[in-house]
Every structure is written in C-alpha cells, then in structure tokens.
Design an enzyme around this catalytic site. Structure first.
Site, short mmCIF file in Angstrom:
data_model
loop_
_atom_site.label_atom_id
_atom_site.label_comp_id
_atom_site.label_asym_id
_atom_site.label_seq_id
_atom_site.Cartn_x
_atom_site.Cartn_y
_atom_site.Cartn_z
N SER A 34 0.83 -1.21 0.00
CA SER A 34 0.00 0.00 0.00
C SER A 34 0.86 1.25 0.00
CB SER A 34 -0.92 0.00 1.23
OG SER A 34 -1.79 -1.10 1.21
N HIS A 71 -2.51 3.04 7.18
CA HIS A 71 -1.78 1.78 7.11
C HIS A 71 -0.54 1.90 6.22
CE1 HIS A 71 -4.79 1.81 3.91
NE2 HIS A 71 -4.02 1.01 3.21
N GLY A 117 -5.83 5.73 10.40
CA GLY A 117 -5.86 4.28 10.32
C GLY A 117 -7.27 3.75 10.36
N ASN A 179 -5.25 2.29 -6.34
CA ASN A 179 -4.42 1.14 -6.70
C ASN A 179 -5.24 -0.13 -6.99
OD1 ASN A 179 -5.03 -0.03 -4.17
ND2 ASN A 179 -3.19 0.83 -3.22
N HIS A 255 -1.97 -7.78 0.65
CA HIS A 255 -2.26 -6.64 1.53
C HIS A 255 -1.85 -6.94 2.96
CE1 HIS A 255 -4.54 -3.02 2.79
NE2 HIS A 255 -4.79 -3.72 3.87
N ARG A 310 -29.70 23.42 28.77
CA ARG A 310 -29.23 23.74 27.43
C ARG A 310 -29.20 25.26 27.22
NH1 ARG A 310 -34.14 23.20 23.12
NH2 ARG A 310 -35.90 23.41 24.54
N GLU A 358 -22.91 14.40 11.62
CA GLU A 358 -22.27 14.36 12.93
C GLU A 358 -20.82 13.87 12.88
OE1 GLU A 358 -26.58 14.53 13.40
OE2 GLU A 358 -25.31 13.06 12.36
N PHE A 383 -27.46 11.65 18.71
CA PHE A 383 -26.82 11.66 17.40
C PHE A 383 -25.31 11.62 17.48
CE2 PHE A 383 -30.78 14.30 16.19
CZ PHE A 383 -31.57 13.16 16.27
N GLN A 419 -35.01 10.03 19.43
CA GLN A 419 -34.38 11.30 19.79
C GLN A 419 -33.73 11.28 21.17
OE1 GLN A 419 -34.84 13.80 17.10
NE2 GLN A 419 -35.37 11.75 16.36
#
Length: 617
Positions: A34, A71, A117, A179, A255, A310, A358, A383, A419
C-alpha cells in the site's frame, strides 16, 4: 536537490519504496504494498510542493499533510527519513515496542497532527484544518490528504466532500491513491477513475485524473490544485499496489504483509538509496491564535428560577467566546435546540454550521484543535453516537475537544426513543482519558462550561431539554471529579445518587420520605467521570446502601460509575440501580420518568422497600 528532474523524482520514489519494504521486513508486519503504490505521489509532493519546516512543526505557515490511509505508514516514515528527521536505525524500529514509528501514525511524532488508520477520517479532519486556515487564520498553508481508494466507500468521506465544496475550500487537496486492490480483493470501482471524478464533480470539486507513476503528470496536477480557486481539488491517481516488484505488483492477497523476499525486492527496486530532500520552507504567517485571557463573565441565574441546562450552556458558551478568542463553536443544524445559536449571534465569525453530518461535526472539531483553537461541538446526545469512531480516534490523536449532547434521556418527552440519548454516558465514559459531566441546574452548567475549557482530552457535557429549578447559587464552585451532597443527616438510612434531571426527582423523593420519617442522603454526581469516589465511599460507610437514579440505560452509566468506586477490593455496599430498562414510546416528560421508574414517586417507593418500610396500598 534543486528543482529535481523527473529522473531524480522517480529515483526518490524508488527510495521511498525500498525504505517501506525495509521497515516492514524489519517488523515482519505492516503494509508495504500500500505504501509502494503511493510512493511517486509522495516523492513529488515532498520534493516540490509541500511547504514545511520540520524543525518547527508548529510553524503557522506549514502545510498540513494527513495520511488518511494510515496503514501506509511505512511510506510516511520513509518520507521522514528522506528529509532527515528519522535516521536509518530508527526507521528499522517500525512497529516495535517503545518506537515512535507505530503501525499507524499518531501525534507522538511531532509532524503528525492526528492519528489515522480508521479509514474515512483523514478528509473530514482535513476539512476542519482547511476551514481554520481559510476562515479564521487567513493563513497561506495548504492541507494535503492522501486517501486510499477503498476508503472512498465510507459515508464520512462524502460528508466531508460536500462540506468542503460548500465552503469553497480551495486550500484543500485530496490525493486518491487508486491502486485497485483493497484488503480482500478489488475495490468497488477498480481503476475506473472517471467513476470517482463524476461523483466528486457532482459535489462541486475540481478533479484531475492522472497516472500516479508519471512524476511529470503528478507534478503538474499538484501545481494545478494549488492554483485552483474557489473549489477543493481531488487528484485521482491510477497506481499499482506493490509497484516495482513483479512478484507482488497488482497481485491479490498481498495486503498487510511484508514482502515474501524482501532482499530480492530491494534489489529489484535498485537497492537502498540515501537521497536527502530539502523541503520548501513555509511562507510567513501570523502566529496561531491563543486565548487572550479576557475576563469571563458567566451568566448568573437566581435561586428558584426554572431554566433549562441547554439554555445555560448556550449563554455560558457565548460568554466564554467573549473572553477567549480561541473558542469556536460547531453545530449539527440544531443550534436553536442546543442553544449554540447564542454563540452564533455574538461571534458569527467563529461559528461553523456542519448541518446533519455528525461525523464531520466531530472531525472538524478535531481539525480546529490542531490549529490551536478550542472547539465546542454540539448536537443531540443521541446523534453523537453516530460519530463514536471519530470520538474514539480523537482520543488516539490526543485531541482537546469539547462535545455537548442535548435532549438527553426519556425526559425529552413526546419525541420518542429515536431522539433520546440513552447510551451517551456509557459511550463517553469508555473513551480513554475522557471527562463526562452532567449538570442539573443552570449555574452548575455555566460553571462546568468554564471548567471544560481548562481540561485536556475529550470532554463531554450532557444537557437537558426541559426547564429545571435553579438550586445552586451563581458563586457555587464545581470541579470535575467532584460532587455535591445536597442532603445529609446522622440518621440517613441510605444514599440516593443522581445527576441531571434525576437530582430534582431525588430531592422531591427526599421530601416525600421525610414525612414518613425516612431520612436519605442525596448526592448530585455531576461529574460522572472522573467520579468522586471519596464522597461515595463515605456515604456507603455511613448508610450501607446506595441507590443510583439515572435518565440513561442502566448499562454503562451512573450506576456503573458508582460501582467502579468500590472496585479496589474494599467492602462493596448494597447497590441498587434505577434507570431506563424498557423501550420508551411517546409520552409527556413526567409520564416518561414515571414509566422508567426514575421519578420522585418511584424513587420513594424503592427506598421504602429497601428500608423495609413498604406500605401496602
């Protein structure tokens, strides 16, 4: 090397290949094939286009290079050898214990900004860096991201692609090493460069398709990318995995393995070389922004008022932004709910809308902090679980980020389970070096926002949707790792440990039980990690029983945090956990708390049973 010829660039590419093979052979592991496919791309970038002072990794004008295909770290370390910051002996410590040359790059090396990675993360983080350079620093640095073709299947990549085009990040270049081969076989599009180009162009990117082993074509592509205005550029390079060694070139099954006969492969590549590259120095740039130490005037709330945490968060964040010019806020298109809209109104130039993406939200925060900014990224607690891998990798990157999840727990009411953040405490508690805070009132929230700004690592603040009574004065102090004992007598029969919304339910339960002559101690465990073990142990010794109450799944949350305070071999008290065990549906906040068994009435009923004073009704 002065303005290297094509032959010299090709020779440098061969040196990088040889060193990648040598490093993997010394480790008897790694990903040399790689690395070999992208060696010519890396050689041209290093020798002609990267502007970087390796003696000053923090130079504000340095270009940023992210190896998203982490990698291929042998190639990165070979580049470091070529510029002289890693010597030959160190190169051959690759993947050994105590070596800085890890299997995938991490910021233990001063020239690595973020750990990579986990595929699909380099470009999203690069977007954050590019945003900082273009919108805040007005700095001349470019962001170069080397990506594999396999990771182009990751959804996070396309969140980043769209965001970069929307923001016209012409200081960002994506280099795709096409590749053709992934881990187990061919990639989805193989060598169909146009398949990648069509998709990227549809999002608004400038694309360049090249032979990734033609150094002149690579050179021209990098120059074109640097001169492109108002669009990010993707260089889509056709390459061969294992380039230069016939036994492995474009062969499946190679690989993640050292080459079968490293000595023969090195000879085939022309043997070791000792070319030294003089990298172009960075342009002059202003120093990165730091906190100016301005006076922080946090919002103050009166005892007895009803204020949602909040709301307090949004006001405190805006105040922090006024005191510190390094604070930036990011949101996932819910700023009117998370209340980051308060920051956006006061500091629009430092507010970044990431929309419903997110993973990009968290990645951009990681990118900003590499540039010396203090990011607060906010969305619904539920989320943030979508971005868990980005949070995990932020910890690997030693990143300093603040994440805030609103609308937590069943107490949000009628919106229903999709939610409701019910797993967030467990998720963030499991992150290495994290801090997890869950305030119950407005003044406590404001103080903890200020405290978060001084911490290190991944910090998480959980806020609520509904209004809650203000029970602490504005001058009360709260430290991460602490707690508050709200009720305590020598006659306490047990201890109720709560946080956030359940603190108020516990206090109401305490008042109910007082009328029946049952005294209970109540602890506000606003710091879920680190936990205040000393206070918990003292309460256990005095009362013999702890009841945890949380608007969260019983797995991994406050109950587990409390239990771990007694995991050192000392006597464990009786421990009862009240939390969300069933699947909620739509109902009012009050109904939700009762159905989950975490409202005042349910807490009082549990206490009666535990002290053997249950009443038959």
């Amino acid at each position: 090397m002065q303005r290297e010829s094509a032959l010299e660039l090709a020779d440098l590419g061969q040196q990088l290949r040889v060193d990648a093979v040598r490093a993997a052979a010394a480790a008897n592991s790694g990903h040399p094939t790689s690395s070999m496919s992208a060696a010519d791309l890396a050689a041209v970038l290093l020798a002609r286009h990267l502007r970087y002072d390796f003696a000053q990794p923090d130079h504000p004008g340095n270009d940023r290079l992210i190896f998203s295909k982490g990698h291929a770290s042998p190639l990165l370390y070979a580049m470091y050898r070529a510029v002289g910051v890693v010597d030959d002996e160190q190169l051959l410590t690759f993947r050994r214990r105590d070596s800085l040359l890890e299997g995938h790059p991490t910021p233990r090396l001063p020239w690595v900004d973020v750990a990579t990675g986990s595929l699909g993360q380099g470009l999203p983080v690069g977007v954050g860096m590019a945003l900082a350079g273009k919108r805040l620093e007005q700095a001349p640095y470019r962001v170069w991201v080397l990506s594999g073709d396999s990771e182009m299947a990751e959804g996070s990549v396309w969140e980043a692609v769209e965001h970069a085009a929307y923001e016209h990040l012409d200081n960002l270049t994506l280099i795709i090493d096409v590749n053709r081969l992934g881990q187990r076989g061919p990639t989805r599009h193989g060598w169909d460069l146009d398949a990648y180009a069509r998709r990227l162009q549809a999002f608004g990117w400038h694309t360049i398709e090249i032979d990734g082993h033609d150094v002149d074509a690579v050179d021209a592509a990098f120059a074109e990318a640097a001169s492109t205005v108002a669009q990010p550029t993707a260089i889509i390079a056709r390459t061969h995995k294992g380039r230069g060694v016939a036994r492995v070139e474009d062969q499946e099954g190679q690989h993640g393995k050292p080459l079968p006969d490293a000595d023969a492969a090195i000879e085939e590549l022309g043997g070791p070389r000792f070319v030294r590259v003089e990298v172009t120095p960075p342009p002059t740039a202003r120093p990165r922004r730091t906190a100016d130490g301005g006076h922080l005037e946090l919002p103050r709330f009166d005892l007895g008022d009803s204020v949602a945490t909040r709301d307090a968060y949004g006001q405190a964040l805006a105040a922090l932004g006024s005191a510190r010019e390094d604070v930036v806020a990011l949101d996932g298109e819910v700023g009117d709910s998370t209340r980051t809209e308060f920051f956006a109104k006061d500091h629009p130039e430092r507010y970044f809308e990431c929309y419903i993406a997110e993973q990009q939200l968290v990645a951009a925060a990681v990118g900003f902090q590499t540039r010396g900014y203090l990011p607060f990224a906010s969305t619904f607690a539920a989320f943030l679980t979508r971005a868990h891998d980005f949070v995990r990798m932020a910890a690997v990157s030693r990143a300093d980020i603040n994440l805030v999840g609103s609308h937590a727990g069943v107490s949000i009411g009628q919106d229903g389970p999709s939610q409701m953040g019910l797993e967030d405490l467990a998720m963030f508690r499991s992150v290495h070096g994290s801090t997890v805070l869950y305030p119950c009132d407005a003044n406590q929230t404001a103080q903890l926002v200020a405290a978060m700004a001084e911490l290190e690592g991944v910090r998480y603040l959980r806020t609520g949707r509904g209004e809650a009574p203000v029970i602490y004065g504005p001058d009360e102090e709260f430290r991460p790792g602490g707690s508050k004992v709200l009720r305590s007598t020598d006659q306490d029969r047990l201890t109720v440990v709560a946080a956030g919304v359940t603190v108020h339910e516990a206090l109401r339960a305490g008042a109910l039980l007082d009328r029946e002559g049952i005294a209970v101690r109540i602890i506000d465990l606003y710091s879920v990690k680190p936990v205040d073990a000393d206070t918990l142990r003292a309460a256990a010794e005095a009362t013999g029983c702890l009841v945890t109450v949380e608007d969260h799944r019983v797995e991994g949350g406050i109950g587990d945090a409390v239990a771990e305070a007694f995991a050192d071999g000392r006597p464990v008290p009786r421990l009862v956990r009240l939390g969300v065990r069933d699947m909620p549906a739509s109902a009012s906040p009050e109904e939700q708390l009762h159905l989950a068994g975490i409202d005042a009435e349910s807490i009082a009923a549990a206490v009666r049973l535990l002290v053997e004073r249950a009443v038959v009704r």
